[in-house]
Design an enzyme around this catalytic site. Structure first.
Site, short mmCIF file in Angstrom:
data_model
loop_
_atom_site.label_atom_id
_atom_site.label_comp_id
_atom_site.label_asym_id
_atom_site.label_seq_id
_atom_site.Cartn_x
_atom_site.Cartn_y
_atom_site.Cartn_z
CD GLU A 93 -1.73 -2.37 1.45
OE1 GLU A 93 -2.42 -3.38 1.11
OE2 GLU A 93 -0.66 -2.74 1.88
CG HIS A 163 -11.19 -7.99 5.77
ND1 HIS A 163 -10.32 -8.90 6.41
CD2 HIS A 163 -10.31 -8.15 4.76
CE1 HIS A 163 -9.46 -9.53 5.89
NE2 HIS A 163 -9.49 -8.90 4.77
#
Length: 358
Positions: A93, A163
């Site tokens: 990321e 998540h």
């Protein structure tokens, strides 16, 4: 489906097909463009198609975007625009956002995808110390205003603590970037196109819970919705409710139930968290005398605290009750106990009644 998700506005903002335009022109979208029933992920996909089609300097990249991504938001993009403009990245990321900053600094439109908002933290330094400060530290000689970071956020019903997080408040503390969260398919398409064409770096959080659940009539053509303009989606006189993203549909359900008990609720979708529309919220609270804020993120340090503090400063003499917050708990996001963690319709309804009867 709640009325909030299904509601259709007659008017939206249209923009010419010139890729870098940020002008907003009011048109009747249904008459000029035609509409199509879409869910939220399809609306995002349509926006990305338009962004790439209208600007040859636009690129989409991230983990697995080449074959559509885990939520299928980038389906068909690589086939239509080629692997040089839509491509997979390594699972890094920090590298995704760092690459996006450089790409945008060279005058391109960089549309980076972080697969889940929970995994945006490795890129935190790039967003906060590089993207947000790029223009300022160069005295406006350089900028990375063409950078848009898309990422799905919030609960999904079975995501657990890695998540399901809502990290929007982390980025609201940072001058130099914008934070935008849509509530529905039509909003997602128009706001995303505005973000991509805005001259500032933006983090665009997409409510994954609504990717397939929310269905709405969406104008098929190219249109933009203004940033930093909240929308009063339900008018009322007894209490003001403020939220964003997936929480809006839950809040509207609570408003409907409150109305059955004689309580008139005004519901506002903030849409843009930074910079947020204080004036619209202030005007509403001065009318109702009460405020309730709801979001999925933990209550401590959540963006609801900033809204509460600002409204207390602006509307103290008009408030008839303490500002109420119905938010997530100050715990890691649970899996089995998700129903206890989430700010539900009944929790909001109880807070509405408590605040009105204070």
């Amino acid at each position: 489906m709640s009325p909030c998700v299904k509601r259709l506005g007659k008017w939206v903002s249209l923009v010419s097909r010139r890729g870098l335009s940020t002008s907003i022109v009011q048109k009747d979208a249904a008459a000029e463009n035609g509409v199509k029933s879409l869910n939220l992920y399809s609306a995002v996909n349509q926006a990305l198609h338009i962004a790439l089609d209208t600007d040859p300097r636009a690129y989409v990249f991230g983990e697995d975007v080449g074959f559509g991504g885990v939520f299928r938001c980038t389906t068909g993009l690589a086939d239509r625009f080629g692997k040089k403009r839509v491509f997979n990245t390594p699972l890094c990321e920090q590298g995704i956002v760092g690459f996006g900053i450089g790409l945008a600094a060279m005058g391109n439109r960089a549309i980076a995808e972080i697969q889940f908002a929970d995994y945006i933290f490795p890129a935190f330094d790039q967003i906060v110390n590089e993207a947000a400060k790029f223009r300022y530290r160069s005295g406006n000689q350089f900028n990375c205003g063409g950078l848009t970071i898309r990422t799905p956020y919030g609960a999904v019903g079975h995501g657990g603590h890695y998540h399901s997080q809502s990290p929007e408040a982390f980025f609201c503390h940072v001058p130099g970037i914008k934070v935008v969260i849509p509530r529905s398919p039509k909003e997602a398409k128009g706001l995303l196109l505005s973000c991509i064409r805005d001259p500032n770096p933006i983090v665009f959080f997409e409510p994954k819970w609504l990717y397939r659940l929310a269905v709405e009539e969406v104008p098929e053509g190219d249109y933009m919705l203004p940033l930093s303009e909240a929308e009063v989606i339900r008018e009322g006189s007894d209490i003001t409710l403020v939220g964003w993203g997936a929480q809006l549909s839950i809040m509207e359900q609570a408003c409907v139930d409150a109305e059955k008990e004689g309580i008139s609720c005004e519901l506002i979708d903030l849409k843009t968290l930074i910079p947020w529309d204080k004036e619209t919220v202030e005007a509403s609270v001065k009318k109702t005398g009460r405020l309730l804020i709801s979001h999925e993120a933990p209550v401590t340090g959540g963006f609801g605290a900033e809204i509460s503090a600002s409204i207390l400063e602006r509307c103290f003499s008009r408030l008839e009750a303490p500002v109420a917050r119905v938010c997530g708990l100050d715990t890691p996001f649970p899996l089995v106990f998700e129903p206890f963690y989430m700010p539900t319709k009944n929790k909001i309804l109880d807070a509405i009644k408590s605040t009105v009867s204070y």
